[in-house]
Design a protein around this motif. Sequence first.
Motif, PDB file in Angstrom:
ATOM      1  N   ASP A 126      51.111  16.678  77.157  1.00 39.07           N
ATOM      2  CA  ASP A 126      51.682  16.611  75.812  1.00 39.07           C
ATOM      3  C   ASP A 126      52.108  18.010  75.358  1.00 39.07           C
ATOM      4  O   ASP A 126      51.952  18.997  76.081  1.00 39.07           O
ATOM      5  CB  ASP A 126      50.693  15.975  74.827  1.00 39.07           C
ATOM      6  N   GLU A 127      52.625  18.100  74.143  1.00 38.07           N
ATOM      7  CA  GLU A 127      53.167  19.369  73.662  1.00 38.07           C
ATOM      8  C   GLU A 127      52.099  20.450  73.582  1.00 38.07           C
ATOM      9  O   GLU A 127      52.339  21.611  73.925  1.00 38.07           O
ATOM     10  CB  GLU A 127      53.819  19.171  72.285  1.00 38.07           C
ATOM     11  N   ALA A 160      31.340  30.090  74.694  1.00 37.09           N
ATOM     12  CA  ALA A 160      31.077  30.292  73.272  1.00 37.09           C
ATOM     13  C   ALA A 160      32.310  29.808  72.495  1.00 37.09           C
ATOM     14  O   ALA A 160      33.341  29.485  73.087  1.00 37.09           O
ATOM     15  CB  ALA A 160      30.806  31.768  73.009  1.00 37.09           C
ATOM     16  N   PRO A 161      32.236  29.716  71.168  1.00 37.54           N
ATOM     17  CA  PRO A 161      33.403  29.279  70.390  1.00 37.54           C
ATOM     18  C   PRO A 161      34.621  30.164  70.643  1.00 37.54           C
ATOM     19  O   PRO A 161      34.518  31.393  70.674  1.00 37.54           O
ATOM     20  CB  PRO A 161      32.912  29.393  68.942  1.00 37.54           C
ATOM     21  N   VAL A 162      35.782  29.523  70.855  1.00 40.69           N
ATOM     22  CA  VAL A 162      37.034  30.247  71.085  1.00 40.69           C
ATOM     23  C   VAL A 162      38.160  29.508  70.363  1.00 40.69           C
ATOM     24  O   VAL A 162      37.993  28.379  69.904  1.00 40.69           O
ATOM     25  CB  VAL A 162      37.393  30.338  72.589  1.00 40.69           C
ATOM     26  N   GLU A 163      39.326  30.174  70.271  1.00 41.98           N
ATOM     27  CA  GLU A 163      40.529  29.489  69.821  1.00 41.98           C
ATOM     28  C   GLU A 163      41.340  29.105  71.051  1.00 41.98           C
ATOM     29  O   GLU A 163      41.678  29.962  71.869  1.00 41.98           O
ATOM     30  CB  GLU A 163      41.376  30.372  68.903  1.00 41.98           C
ATOM     31  N   LEU A 164      41.616  27.827  71.214  1.00 43.50           N
ATOM     32  CA  LEU A 164      42.354  27.349  72.366  1.00 43.50           C
ATOM     33  C   LEU A 164      43.802  27.820  72.299  1.00 43.50           C
ATOM     34  O   LEU A 164      44.375  27.959  71.207  1.00 43.50           O
ATOM     35  CB  LEU A 164      42.317  25.822  72.429  1.00 43.50           C
ATOM     36  N   VAL A 165      44.419  28.024  73.463  1.00 46.46           N
ATOM     37  CA  VAL A 165      45.832  28.381  73.480  1.00 46.46           C
ATOM     38  C   VAL A 165      46.692  27.191  73.059  1.00 46.46           C
ATOM     39  O   VAL A 165      47.877  27.347  72.766  1.00 46.46           O
ATOM     40  CB  VAL A 165      46.266  28.880  74.871  1.00 46.46           C
ATOM     41  N   GLN A 166      46.084  25.993  72.997  1.00 50.40           N
ATOM     42  CA  GLN A 166      46.809  24.805  72.516  1.00 50.40           C
ATOM     43  C   GLN A 166      46.972  24.784  71.007  1.00 50.40           C
ATOM     44  O   GLN A 166      47.663  23.908  70.475  1.00 50.40           O
ATOM     45  CB  GLN A 166      46.077  23.518  72.940  1.00 50.40           C
ATOM     46  N   GLU A 167      46.359  25.721  70.285  1.00 45.54           N
ATOM     47  CA  GLU A 167      46.455  25.731  68.819  1.00 45.54           C
ATOM     48  C   GLU A 167      47.812  26.288  68.412  1.00 45.54           C
ATOM     49  O   GLU A 167      47.945  27.472  68.074  1.00 45.54           O
ATOM     50  CB  GLU A 167      45.306  26.539  68.212  1.00 45.54           C
ATOM     51  N   ILE A 168      48.827  25.444  68.453  1.00 52.24           N
ATOM     52  CA  ILE A 168      50.205  25.891  68.201  1.00 52.24           C
ATOM     53  C   ILE A 168      50.696  25.475  66.817  1.00 52.24           C
ATOM     54  O   ILE A 168      51.856  25.713  66.476  1.00 52.24           O
ATOM     55  CB  ILE A 168      51.146  25.331  69.281  1.00 52.24           C
ATOM     56  N   THR A 169      49.817  24.852  66.000  1.00 52.71           N
ATOM     57  CA  THR A 169      50.199  24.455  64.643  1.00 52.71           C
ATOM     58  C   THR A 169      49.328  25.194  63.637  1.00 52.71           C
ATOM     59  O   THR A 169      48.372  25.887  63.999  1.00 52.71           O
ATOM     60  CB  THR A 169      50.044  22.936  64.455  1.00 52.71           C
ATOM     61  N   ALA A 170      49.650  25.009  62.370  1.00 56.23           N
ATOM     62  CA  ALA A 170      48.856  25.651  61.304  1.00 56.23           C
ATOM     63  C   ALA A 170      47.478  25.025  61.173  1.00 56.23           C
ATOM     64  O   ALA A 170      46.546  25.641  60.650  1.00 56.23           O
ATOM     65  CB  ALA A 170      49.607  25.550  59.978  1.00 56.23           C
ATOM     66  N   ASP A 171      47.317  23.801  61.627  1.00 58.66           N
ATOM     67  CA  ASP A 171      46.027  23.104  61.572  1.00 58.66           C
ATOM     68  C   ASP A 171      45.174  23.520  62.762  1.00 58.66           C
ATOM     69  O   ASP A 171      45.109  22.854  63.788  1.00 58.66           O
ATOM     70  CB  ASP A 171      46.254  21.592  61.587  1.00 58.66           C
ATOM     71  N   LYS A 172      44.520  24.665  62.633  1.00 57.39           N
ATOM     72  CA  LYS A 172      43.735  25.207  63.737  1.00 57.39           C
ATOM     73  C   LYS A 172      42.268  24.821  63.604  1.00 57.39           C
ATOM     74  O   LYS A 172      41.737  24.716  62.499  1.00 57.39           O
ATOM     75  CB  LYS A 172      43.869  26.728  63.795  1.00 57.39           C
ATOM     76  N   GLN A 173      41.622  24.634  64.732  1.00 59.10           N
ATOM     77  CA  GLN A 173      40.195  24.334  64.774  1.00 59.10           C
ATOM     78  C   GLN A 173      39.524  25.253  65.788  1.00 59.10           C
ATOM     79  O   GLN A 173      40.168  25.748  66.726  1.00 59.10           O
ATOM     80  CB  GLN A 173      39.966  22.877  65.199  1.00 59.10           C
ATOM     81  N   ILE A 174      38.226  25.474  65.592  1.00 61.73           N
ATOM     82  CA  ILE A 174      37.449  26.187  66.602  1.00 61.73           C
ATOM     83  C   ILE A 174      37.343  25.296  67.835  1.00 61.73           C
ATOM     84  O   ILE A 174      37.197  24.078  67.725  1.00 61.73           O
ATOM     85  CB  ILE A 174      36.061  26.558  66.059  1.00 61.73           C
ATOM     86  N   GLY A 175      37.406  25.894  69.005  1.00 60.00           N
ATOM     87  CA  GLY A 175      37.324  25.129  70.239  1.00 60.00           C
ATOM     88  C   GLY A 175      36.274  25.669  71.182  1.00 60.00           C
ATOM     89  O   GLY A 175      35.619  26.680  70.915  1.00 60.00           O
TER      90      GLY A 175
END
Length: 497
Positions: A126-127, A160-175
């Motif tokens: 997916d995107e 440990a908690p990271v930001e995924l490289v899939q976070e391409i929108t403004a709606d970001k979550q911890i990953g």
Amino acid sequence: MLLSIVAATAVEQSHNRQIARELAAIATRIEGRIETQTALLSSLRGFLSATGYRIDPPAIRRFLGLSDQNGLTAGMQGVGIALHQKADDVAPAEAILKDAYGQGRGVWPETDQPDRFPIVLLEPADERNRAAYGYDMYAEPVRREAMDRAWRSGEAAATAPVELVQEITADKQIGFLIYLPVIRDDGTIHSLVYAPYRIGDMMHEVLTQPSDLGVTARVVDTATGVVMLEPDKDLAFSASYPILMADREWRVDLAYRDRAATFNQASFLLLVGGGLVAVLLQWLLQQREQRIQAELDAAREVRRSAELRGLLLEETRHRLKNSVARISAIARLTARQVETKEDFLTLFERQLHALAAAQDLLNPALGGGVDLRALLDAELASVGGNREAIVVEGQPVRLDSNQAQALGLILHELLTNSLKYGALSQEQGLLTVRWTVLERVRMEWIETGARPADAQASGFGTRLIDTLVTRQLGGRLSRRPAEDGMRIDIDWPPAAR
């Protein structure tokens, strides 16, 4: 009125106990969802091993049952493969990306590490997942620390908690990510299969699917103290639970969103309506507990199925390799005894028929048991070659179904190893198998005239033998290398009469 108050107090106490049981079950459910997904990664690892470590995205999609529209459960954003490459040679990874996805960006970012683990597969395509193709996760310290743990241990490891490289929108979550290493037979690493997660999506899925449990959660990574998820509103959390994500611990605080209202309403109704409402409320609570238990049972069944699929793939791969090795060894032994092509074909075909006949004896239900010598003779008959190189001594020993199945596999492994690189692979080699029966059955497997064996060997076949002896036979095993061969002693309790 007093009776109603007593009834209200009793039901509220029962409600508190019920709440504690339900929240504990939900905590188990959260942990179980991740275990199920880790079992899926184990299945993918087995698939790669069984297919010669070939990364074929269409075949993997079919194996996993994924499509662009088929979302994964429990907040899992995808199932991926990070291929091990040396930093100065990423051409194989880039070729896979270009062929599978038309990816022209190549491996990124720059790194000062000698090793790279670029993402060469991430499904569904997916995107969001496309944004991660080619990303070298080993270049980033938090991911690298977890990848190293998986690499060293051979087991699943979580970041440990990271930001995924899939976070391409403004709606970001911890990953976070979970890795499982794929190790070749020679002990080198091929890749890491992995799964990325968005914590908000994961907890929402667990707590609302297939039905809304009315529960909210706060999630804290224990080692770092990072709050990975906060509830929408401030709630008095009623219980905290340690939860293991692969090899990493979280603290999960759980509470019902409507708990206070439920208590107030319950007490008021009991005071007004008396015992009838108490009975009704208790029935409703039991229904909710049964619903949660049913969902937990379903999750456990899915997890067992995924684990079984991975085990069957690994066993199938191992047995296939053994069969090829045995047929090759039989061909070599047959060739030593003949002078013409026609004689070779005649004798070789006879040995293959013997191999098939041996399997007929070794794989039945064995409800009535089988004699140890018959079991051994069935395996030896499939070898052919010079039977003077094999000595068998021992009195009749009846094996029950469980013992026959275990010893059939054990003898198959030992004989395959002897054919591949033990006594039966050498013209002057000698294999002696003898056993005695006193309080226990004691079997000696002695190979001479062969190169010394490695007593510390730890391949799948060696682990399989050890497991079968100790767990299924309830026995003991020892290996002793010798200058001109090896010796294995196995003993186990005789079958009950």
